[in-house]
Design an enzyme around this catalytic site. Structure first.
Site, PDB file in Angstrom:
ATOM      1  N   ARG A 234      -1.312   3.683  13.926  1.00 28.31           N
ATOM      2  CA  ARG A 234      -0.846   4.017  12.711  1.00 28.31           C
ATOM      3  C   ARG A 234      -1.716   5.414  12.362  1.00 28.31           C
ATOM      4  O   ARG A 234      -3.070   4.924  12.405  1.00 28.31           O
ATOM      5  CB  ARG A 234      -0.423   3.391  11.724  1.00 28.31           C
ATOM      6  CG  ARG A 234       0.234   2.723  11.863  1.00 28.31           C
ATOM      7  CD  ARG A 234       0.616   1.592  10.294  1.00 28.31           C
ATOM      8  NE  ARG A 234       2.448   1.118  11.126  1.00 28.31           N
ATOM      9  CZ  ARG A 234       2.772  -0.398  11.067  1.00 28.31           C
ATOM     10  NH1 ARG A 234       1.482  -1.496   9.514  1.00 28.31           N
ATOM     11  NH2 ARG A 234       3.502  -1.052  10.938  1.00 28.31           N
TER      12      ARG A 234
ATOM     13  N   ARG B  27       4.046  -5.220   4.260  1.00 31.05           N
ATOM     14  CA  ARG B  27       3.410  -5.787   2.801  1.00 31.05           C
ATOM     15  C   ARG B  27       3.992  -5.595   2.178  1.00 31.05           C
ATOM     16  O   ARG B  27       5.051  -5.105   1.408  1.00 31.05           O
ATOM     17  CB  ARG B  27       2.336  -4.855   2.734  1.00 31.05           C
ATOM     18  CG  ARG B  27       2.352  -3.902   2.433  1.00 31.05           C
ATOM     19  CD  ARG B  27       1.174  -2.855   2.365  1.00 31.05           C
ATOM     20  NE  ARG B  27       0.644  -2.759   3.320  1.00 31.05           N
ATOM     21  CZ  ARG B  27      -0.121  -1.552   3.663  1.00 31.05           C
ATOM     22  NH1 ARG B  27      -0.322  -0.543   2.857  1.00 31.05           N
ATOM     23  NH2 ARG B  27      -0.871  -1.540   4.885  1.00 31.05           N
TER      24      ARG B  27
ATOM     25  N   ASP C  62      -8.454 -11.956   9.533  1.00 29.13           N
ATOM     26  CA  ASP C  62      -8.696 -10.741  10.615  1.00 29.13           C
ATOM     27  C   ASP C  62      -8.334  -9.217   9.515  1.00 29.13           C
ATOM     28  O   ASP C  62      -9.110  -8.767   9.766  1.00 29.13           O
ATOM     29  CB  ASP C  62      -7.647 -10.457  11.722  1.00 29.13           C
ATOM     30  CG  ASP C  62      -6.493 -10.857  11.184  1.00 29.13           C
ATOM     31  OD1 ASP C  62      -6.103 -10.562   9.880  1.00 29.13           O
ATOM     32  OD2 ASP C  62      -5.199 -10.424  12.297  1.00 29.13           O
ATOM     33  N   HIS C  63      -7.730  -8.874   8.392  1.00 30.99           N
ATOM     34  CA  HIS C  63      -8.343  -8.078   7.519  1.00 30.99           C
ATOM     35  C   HIS C  63      -8.931  -7.807   6.624  1.00 30.99           C
ATOM     36  O   HIS C  63      -9.492  -6.202   6.546  1.00 30.99           O
ATOM     37  CB  HIS C  63      -6.383  -8.133   7.542  1.00 30.99           C
ATOM     38  CG  HIS C  63      -5.339  -7.464   7.565  1.00 30.99           C
ATOM     39  ND1 HIS C  63      -5.086  -8.366   8.841  1.00 30.99           N
ATOM     40  CD2 HIS C  63      -4.609  -6.116   7.817  1.00 30.99           C
ATOM     41  CE1 HIS C  63      -3.634  -7.930   9.568  1.00 30.99           C
ATOM     42  NE2 HIS C  63      -3.531  -6.577   8.893  1.00 30.99           N
TER      43      HIS C  63
ATOM     44  N   ASP D 253       3.347  -9.757   9.301  1.00 32.51           N
ATOM     45  CA  ASP D 253       2.457  -8.181   9.576  1.00 32.51           C
ATOM     46  C   ASP D 253       3.174  -7.941  10.520  1.00 32.51           C
ATOM     47  O   ASP D 253       4.483  -8.213  11.253  1.00 32.51           O
ATOM     48  CB  ASP D 253       1.165  -8.969  10.274  1.00 32.51           C
ATOM     49  CG  ASP D 253       0.589  -7.180  10.702  1.00 32.51           C
ATOM     50  OD1 ASP D 253      -0.522  -7.140   9.991  1.00 32.51           O
ATOM     51  OD2 ASP D 253       0.727  -7.292  11.259  1.00 32.51           O
TER      52      ASP D 253
ATOM     53  N   SER E 110       4.453  -0.792   7.176  1.00 30.93           N
ATOM     54  CA  SER E 110       4.077  -2.026   7.040  1.00 30.93           C
ATOM     55  C   SER E 110       5.016  -3.625   6.480  1.00 30.93           C
ATOM     56  O   SER E 110       5.898  -2.832   6.177  1.00 30.93           O
ATOM     57  CB  SER E 110       2.498  -1.597   6.524  1.00 30.93           C
ATOM     58  OG  SER E 110       2.416  -4.073   5.517  1.00 30.93           O
TER      59      SER E 110
HETATM   60  C1  MIC Z   1      -1.155  -2.797   8.291  1.00 33.41           C
HETATM   61  O1  MIC Z   1      -1.329  -2.127   9.874  1.00 33.41           O
HETATM   62  O2  MIC Z   1       0.012  -1.923   8.153  1.00 33.41           O
HETATM   63  C2  MIC Z   1      -1.149  -4.101   8.379  1.00 33.41           C
HETATM   64  C3  MIC Z   1      -2.032  -3.536   7.647  1.00 33.41           C
HETATM   65  O3  MIC Z   1      -0.827  -4.974   9.035  1.00 33.41           O
HETATM   66  C4  MIC Z   1       0.248  -3.815   7.220  1.00 33.41           C
HETATM   67  C5  MIC Z   1       0.374  -6.256   6.804  1.00 33.41           C
HETATM   68  C6  MIC Z   1      -0.856  -5.458   5.385  1.00 33.41           C
HETATM   69  O4  MIC Z   1      -0.094  -4.771   4.621  1.00 33.41           O
HETATM   70  O5  MIC Z   1      -1.202  -6.266   5.828  1.00 33.41           O
HETATM   71  C7  MIC Z   1       1.445  -4.475   8.144  1.00 33.41           C
HETATM   72  O6  MIC Z   1       1.953  -3.978   9.282  1.00 33.41           O
HETATM   73  O7  MIC Z   1       2.269  -5.568   8.181  1.00 33.41           O
HETATM   74 FE1  SF4 Z   2      -4.796  -5.030  11.926  1.00 28.20          FE
HETATM   75 FE2  SF4 Z   2      -2.114  -4.009  11.003  1.00 28.20          FE
HETATM   76 FE3  SF4 Z   2      -3.981  -2.768  12.410  1.00 28.20          FE
HETATM   77 FE4  SF4 Z   2      -3.047  -4.183  13.923  1.00 28.20          FE
HETATM   78  S1  SF4 Z   2      -2.994  -2.567  12.639  1.00 28.20           S
HETATM   79  S2  SF4 Z   2      -5.584  -4.048  14.132  1.00 28.20           S
HETATM   80  S3  SF4 Z   2      -2.998  -5.817  12.005  1.00 28.20           S
HETATM   81  S4  SF4 Z   2      -4.557  -3.458   9.999  1.00 28.20           S
END
Ligand code: MIC
Ligand code: SF4
Length: 642
Positions: free
Chosen positions: A379, A537, A64-65, A119, A535
């Site tokens: 975010r 990550r 999905d990312h 995630d 995140s």
């Molecule tokens: C995000 O919303 O920051 C992400 C991208 O979903 C991350 C995961 C990632 O960095 O791959 C998260 O929320 O953990």
């Molecule tokens: Fe995707 Fe993270 Fe954004 Fe949710 S917050 S839509 S999991 S990138």
């Protein structure tokens, strides 16, 4: 003494430790999820453990990312995840099936069960009464292998909801209000539990909006009771048998209690660049806007989409505004198409994107220079949108739709009576994009396909007795993982390629950092409070490890990030006296005396500034397990040694 909902689930899943706030506990994990941007690492680590088949009740891998495929990298990573999951017993949600949290809520979440996901928005499942927690990929890999997941026993915060939301006020406004009250640090070390009469006025997707963005409080997770509303949602998803009733005991004890009066809530917006920088939309009314993005795991349910469609029907998006809409899942997308609401969105001038994270993670749709972008996401960290000087505001779908039409920040409650949105009583169920793994006896027939983008994972080393190095980077408070390891179209394709990824590390704060760190062989980073928020990550630990970072000294850390640092052998240390932060400057020569001993068992070490003679006491609050892990140079070495 009675139990809270979360305590009941923890008690039922406790593998080791005592349920005493602040103590480490181990939990049995029923379900796991991964997404593609963190999934490659998680599965590489799962493979490295040498376990044939997953041992959870259910594990799902979502794509999905990284769905913008501007080169071969993402497509290769998708193929790797598709084949590795097929072999090892994990379901594979194909690209096009939707955002992990939305799909998981619809098809797999179960009240009373535990879920960890690579995630940070895995707490979305809390909307259905599930204990969902974000974790690093390595922790998810361990859980898939049947291993225990460790957390610090959280304290319990209760948020009582009273009254009922008014027209044009959304669930998003509830969580923005909680963020306004508690801040991005307010949930650290806690689980936020919702209760009170107002709960039953909220649908499961609305509850999930609230628990989803609870991640921005820094909370371990957030959770709602499982009640008649939950039952109806599960039945509408054809999963009535997954329902159990769950509520906190009358005499459950909470460490703090807050109240939100839903009837009194007004539309809110989180202003740049933090989800807790909350103002009333009425204060921002009239401000010119350039872009509106609707979607993300926070606000992409059928209810959100139908609300937006009802507001856009027969209207035209303002000529100075570009509006993107990403439905959360194939289920939502199909149903929107079938009921005609999709046509209303398209007709109004919305640019419809695939059901994926998209603009939320900077995968396209970056705003214009210094553009004002209203997003229904969770975010708005600096530069996350892909435009360094963009001004991103987080709002409800109602505020987003009203503003998209007007071309200026608009309080939707000024529009009068909201159109009635009829929610379907059954959802369209078709799991044709969820691929099942092969049975255990056929696993040898599956060849795991690995593209050239997949590079080896760096492995940590045992700590030096005394650590002498440079203060290679000094940063301030609330440093997010988007600062440490940015995402977006240019960077995300390299999530399986740490050497390449390292070229982007910390460049949001200091564009010379990667070069400097490489030249000097790494060093120590100094941060303020809540270092590593955001995140899950693990790249925000793996890449600094690759660049030679041995320790991070901060005033305090965020939960998932500190676990990731330890997993990869970077020592997290806090300043006993936060004011000592001012005694150290970038470029200073440092010595951490008794570094290895501090890791092994002492709780403190001395940080000496060899440039100006200052000293500071550093504190290590670690469990015995974490100490062993760091002494071994990280979780992979530790697991091998065991
Ligand atoms: C995000 O919303 O920051 C992400 C991208 O979903 C991350 C995961 C990632 O960095 O791959 C998260 O929320 O953990
Ligand atoms: Fe995707 Fe993270 Fe954004 Fe949710 S917050 S839509 S999991 S990138």
């Amino acid at each position: 003494m009675g139990y809270t909902i979360a305590q009941k689930i923890i008690k039922n899943h406790l593998v080791c430790g005592e349920m005493v706030v602040g103590k480490e506990i181990g939990l049995k994990i029923d379900q796991t999820l991964t997404q593609d941007a963190t999934g490659t690492m998680a599965y590489l680590q799962f493979e490295a453990m040498g376990i044939d088949r997953v041992k959870t009740e259910l594990s799902v891998a979502y794509i999905d990312h990284n769905t913008l495929q501007a080169g071969f990298e993402n497509a290769d990573d998708h193929r790797y995840i598709q084949t590795v999951t097929k072999k090892h017993g994990i379901r594979f949600s194909r690209p096009g099936n939707g955002i992990c949290h939305q799909v998981h809520l619809e098809r797999f979440s179960k009240p009373g069960k535990t879920l960890i996901g690579s995630d940070s928005h895995t707490p979305t499942a809390g909307g259905i009464g599930m204990l969902g927690m974000g974790a690093g990929g390595l922790d998810v890999a361990v859980a898939m292998g049947g291993g225990t997941y460790y957390i610090t026993m959280p304290k319990m915060i209760r948020v009582n909801l009273v009254g009922k939301l008014s027209d044009y006020v959304g669930a998003k406004d509830v969580i923005l209000e909680v963020l306004r009250m508690l801040s991005v640090k307010g949930g650290v070390g806690a689980i936020v539990e919702y209760g009170g009469e107002g709960v039953k006025t909220l649908s499961v997707p609305q509850r999930a909006t609230i628990t989803n963005m609870g991640a921005e409080l820094g909370a371990t997770t957030s959770i709602f009771p499982s009640d008649e509303v939950t039952k109806a949602f599960l039945e509408a998803e054809g999963r009535g048998e997954d329902y159990i009733e769950l509520s906190s005991d009358e005499d459950a004890v909470f460490d703090a209690v807050y109240t939100v009066d839903l009837s009194a809530l007004k539309p809110l917006a989180a202003c740049p660049h933090s989800p807790d920088n909350v103002k009333a939309v009425s204060e921002l009314s009239g401000m010119k806007i350039n872009q509106v993005c609707i979607g993300s795991c926070t606000n992409s349910s059928m209810q959100d989409m139908l609300t937006v469609a009802s507001m856009l029907k027969g209207k035209t998006v303002h000529p100075d505004v570009s509006l993107s809409i990403s439905p959360g899942s194939k289920q939502v997308y199909t149903m929107l198409a079938e009921c005609g609401a999709l046509a209303d969105l398209i007709n109004a001038g919305a640019r419809i994107l695939e059901c994926a994270c998209g603009p939320c993670i900077g995968m396209g749709f970056s705003p214009q220079s210094a553009g004002v972008s209203l997003r229904t996401f969770n975010r708005n960290f600096l530069a996350r949108s892909g435009t360094a000087d963009a001004q991103v505001y987080l709002v409800s779908p109602e505020t987003a739709a009203a503003s998209a039409i007007a071309g200026v920040f608009t309080d939707p409650t000024t529009l009068g009576v909201a159109p009635k949105v009829e929610m379907p009583t059954t959802f369209k169920i078709n799991d044709n994009l969820i691929e099942m793994p092969v049975s255990a006896d056929k696993m040898d027939e599956v060849t795991v396909e690995r593209g050239p983008n997949i590079k080896p994972i760096p492995v940590g080393k045992a700590p030096d007795e005394n650590l002498s190095c440079e203060l290679i980077l000094k940063v301030g408070d609330d440093i997010t993982t988007d600062h440490i390891m940015p995402a977006g179209t240019k960077v995300l394709p390299y999530r399986s390629n740490v050497p390449k990824l390292s070229e982007f590390c910390f460049t949001v704060c200091d564009k010379d950092f990667p070069e400097r760190a490489k030249k000097k062989g790494g060093g120590v980073i100094l941060g303020g409070v809540n270092y590593g928020q955001g995140s899950s990550r693990e790249h925000a630990a793996l890449v600094p490890l690759y660049l030679g970072i041995k320790a991070v000294v901060a005033k305090s850390f965020a939960r998932i990030h500190v676990a990731n640092l330890i997993n990869f052998g970077i020592v997290p240390m806090t300043l006993k006296n936060p004011d000592d932060y001012d005694k150290f400057n970038e470029g200073d020569a440092l010595e951490i005396q008794g570094f290895a001993n501090a890791v092994k068992g002492e709780n403190e070490a001395t940080l000496v500034n060899k440039t100006n003679g200052a000293t500071a006491t550093l504190v290590l609050t670690l469990s015995a397990r974490q100490r062993e892990m760091l002494t071994a140079g990280g979780c992979l070495n530790y697991t091998k040694n065991k």
